[in-house]
Design a protein around this motif. Structure first.
Motif, short mmCIF file in Angstrom:
data_model
loop_
_atom_site.label_atom_id
_atom_site.label_comp_id
_atom_site.label_asym_id
_atom_site.label_seq_id
_atom_site.Cartn_x
_atom_site.Cartn_y
_atom_site.Cartn_z
N PHE A 171 -1.12 -19.81 -7.82
CA PHE A 171 -2.16 -19.11 -7.05
C PHE A 171 -1.66 -17.76 -6.55
O PHE A 171 -2.42 -16.79 -6.51
CB PHE A 171 -2.61 -19.97 -5.88
N ALA A 172 -0.38 -17.70 -6.16
CA ALA A 172 0.17 -16.42 -5.70
C ALA A 172 0.18 -15.39 -6.83
O ALA A 172 -0.16 -14.22 -6.61
CB ALA A 172 1.58 -16.64 -5.15
N ARG A 173 0.56 -15.80 -8.02
CA ARG A 173 0.56 -14.89 -9.16
C ARG A 173 -0.85 -14.37 -9.46
O ARG A 173 -1.06 -13.18 -9.70
CB ARG A 173 1.11 -15.61 -10.39
N LEU A 174 -1.81 -15.30 -9.46
CA LEU A 174 -3.18 -14.89 -9.76
C LEU A 174 -3.73 -13.94 -8.70
O LEU A 174 -4.32 -12.90 -9.02
CB LEU A 174 -4.07 -16.13 -9.86
N MET A 175 -3.52 -14.28 -7.43
CA MET A 175 -4.01 -13.42 -6.36
C MET A 175 -3.32 -12.06 -6.37
O MET A 175 -3.97 -11.02 -6.15
CB MET A 175 -3.80 -14.10 -5.00
N ARG A 176 -2.04 -12.02 -6.65
CA ARG A 176 -1.32 -10.75 -6.73
C ARG A 176 -1.93 -9.85 -7.79
O ARG A 176 -2.15 -8.65 -7.58
CB ARG A 176 0.15 -11.01 -7.02
N GLY A 177 -2.20 -10.41 -8.97
CA GLY A 177 -2.80 -9.62 -10.03
C GLY A 177 -4.18 -9.11 -9.67
O GLY A 177 -4.52 -7.95 -9.97
N GLU A 178 -4.99 -9.94 -9.01
CA GLU A 178 -6.32 -9.51 -8.61
C GLU A 178 -6.25 -8.42 -7.54
O GLU A 178 -7.04 -7.47 -7.55
CB GLU A 178 -7.11 -10.71 -8.08
N VAL A 179 -5.31 -8.54 -6.62
CA VAL A 179 -5.17 -7.53 -5.57
C VAL A 179 -4.73 -6.20 -6.15
O VAL A 179 -5.23 -5.13 -5.76
CB VAL A 179 -4.18 -8.02 -4.49
N ILE A 180 -3.79 -6.24 -7.08
CA ILE A 180 -3.30 -5.00 -7.70
C ILE A 180 -4.44 -4.27 -8.42
O ILE A 180 -4.55 -3.04 -8.37
CB ILE A 180 -2.14 -5.30 -8.66
N SER A 181 -5.31 -5.04 -9.10
CA SER A 181 -6.43 -4.40 -9.80
C SER A 181 -7.54 -3.96 -8.85
O SER A 181 -8.36 -3.12 -9.21
CB SER A 181 -7.01 -5.37 -10.84
N THR A 182 -7.56 -4.51 -7.63
CA THR A 182 -8.64 -4.18 -6.68
C THR A 182 -8.25 -3.07 -5.72
O THR A 182 -9.11 -2.28 -5.30
CB THR A 182 -9.03 -5.44 -5.88
N ARG A 183 -6.97 -2.98 -5.38
CA ARG A 183 -6.57 -2.06 -4.31
C ARG A 183 -6.74 -0.58 -4.68
O ARG A 183 -6.75 0.28 -3.80
CB ARG A 183 -5.11 -2.32 -3.93
N THR A 184 -6.86 -0.27 -5.98
CA THR A 184 -7.01 1.12 -6.40
C THR A 184 -8.47 1.54 -6.56
O THR A 184 -8.73 2.67 -7.00
CB THR A 184 -6.28 1.34 -7.74
N ARG A 185 -9.40 0.68 -6.25
CA ARG A 185 -10.80 1.03 -6.41
C ARG A 185 -11.25 1.97 -5.29
O ARG A 185 -10.63 2.04 -4.22
CB ARG A 185 -11.66 -0.23 -6.44
N LEU A 186 -12.36 2.65 -5.54
CA LEU A 186 -12.78 3.72 -4.64
C LEU A 186 -13.11 3.22 -3.25
O LEU A 186 -12.77 3.88 -2.25
CB LEU A 186 -13.99 4.44 -5.25
N TYR A 187 -13.77 2.08 -3.14
CA TYR A 187 -14.16 1.61 -1.81
C TYR A 187 -12.94 1.23 -0.98
O TYR A 187 -12.94 1.36 0.25
CB TYR A 187 -15.16 0.47 -1.89
N VAL A 188 -11.86 0.77 -1.64
CA VAL A 188 -10.63 0.46 -0.90
C VAL A 188 -9.95 1.76 -0.47
O VAL A 188 -9.46 1.87 0.67
CB VAL A 188 -9.68 -0.40 -1.77
#
Length: 291
Positions: A171-188
């Motif tokens: 779960f940590a691996r999956l969440m890490r990958g999702e966060v990395i792909s999400t943190r660079t989006r414009l709304y963040v």
């Protein structure tokens, strides 16, 4: 022209046959998912209100009914103490489901928090957490759970912790990958530019968008946790309860497998059906989250 028409007709026929094949596959998958949901509903009912499905007393011994074959008086036969296998399986569902759900919840919460921190912080923090996760994933999950259970002693709480800890890394691996792909989006980036704290950005903007794949994996992990707990109980590391869980019932029938096959066979069938049903529902949810 005739050749082109024939080629067009052949291509059209191929598309039609392929579409029919896909439609049959979708219908088949829909039927399997529906049957899986029905089976899981029965398992949940057995865990919540076992007396509804099996009114008998699972603790009371019946010395005159020892190892009776399946029949009208005992639908799935009896075990070595004369208790109904059907009644034991129904009443043992509570322990199996409790361990499966609680262990998965522990893994989801701990793994998601670790993945959130590693993916959002990056740098040295991400590297250190990544090395720890690599060590955890290098060990087979069942082996790690076995080591923890053997060291702490058999109980429901220890089994929940050991199975849950063994699933944290995934779960940590999956969440890490999702966060990395999400943190660079414009709304963040916009939220970070307005001065919002990192903790609030994680909880309000990153976590909701990264939660769907984790939820789909959690559904599958419940089945894996039930299977791991049954395996540990089969090895003698399960909790000592008046009503044996599914793994203990499977192990208890091993000594009588040749002459009284029904004890282990039906226990193994229930475990297999539950794990497969959870897996099918989890795959269905994962496909829907991707769509």
């Amino acid at each position: 022209m005739t050749g082109l028409a024939a080629a067009g007709t052949g291509a059209f026929s191929g598309v039609v046959s392929a579409s029919r094949g896909w439609s049959r596959r979708i219908r088949l998958n829909g039927v399997l998912v529906g049957l899986s949901l029905l089976w899981l509903a029965l398992v949940v009912l057995a865990a919540v209100a076992p007396a509804v499905l099996a009114p008998g007393d699972p603790v009371q011994l019946h010395p005159t009914e020892v190892l009776r074959a399946p029949g009208p008086d005992a639908v799935l036969g009896t075990e070595q103490y004369g208790r109904s296998v059907y009644v034991l399986l129904v009443h043992g569902a509570r322990t199996a489901l409790t361990i499966g759900v609680a262990a998965t919840a522990l893994a989801v919460v701990a793994g998601s928090l670790i993945g959130l921190v590693a993916g959002y912080a990056g740098g040295v923090v991400d590297a250190l957490i990544g090395r720890v996760l690599d060590v955890m994933m290098a060990l087979p999950g069942v082996l790690l759970a076995l080591l923890i259970t053997a060291a702490a002693g058999p109980s429901v709480g220890v089994l929940i912790v050991s199975v849950g800890v063994a699933s944290i890394a995934g779960f940590a691996r999956l969440m890490r990958g999702e966060v990395i792909s999400t943190r660079t989006r414009l709304y963040v980036e916009a939220a970070r530019a307005t001065g919002i704290s990192p903790a609030r950005i994680l909880m309000r903007h990153v976590l909701p968008n990264a939660a769907a794949p984790v939820a789909a994996l959690a559904t599958i992990a419940v089945g894996e946790a039930i299977l791991a707990a049954a395996a540990l109980s089969f090895l003698g590391l399960g909790p000592r309860l008046d009503v044996p869980d599914w793994g203990q019932l499977l192990a208890s029938g091993q000594a009588f497998l040749r002459q009284s096959w029904w004890v282990s066979v039906f226990a193994g069938a229930v475990i297999s059906l539950t794990v497969v049903s959870v897996g099918l529902v989890g795959d269905w949810l994962r496909e829907r989250t991707r769509a």
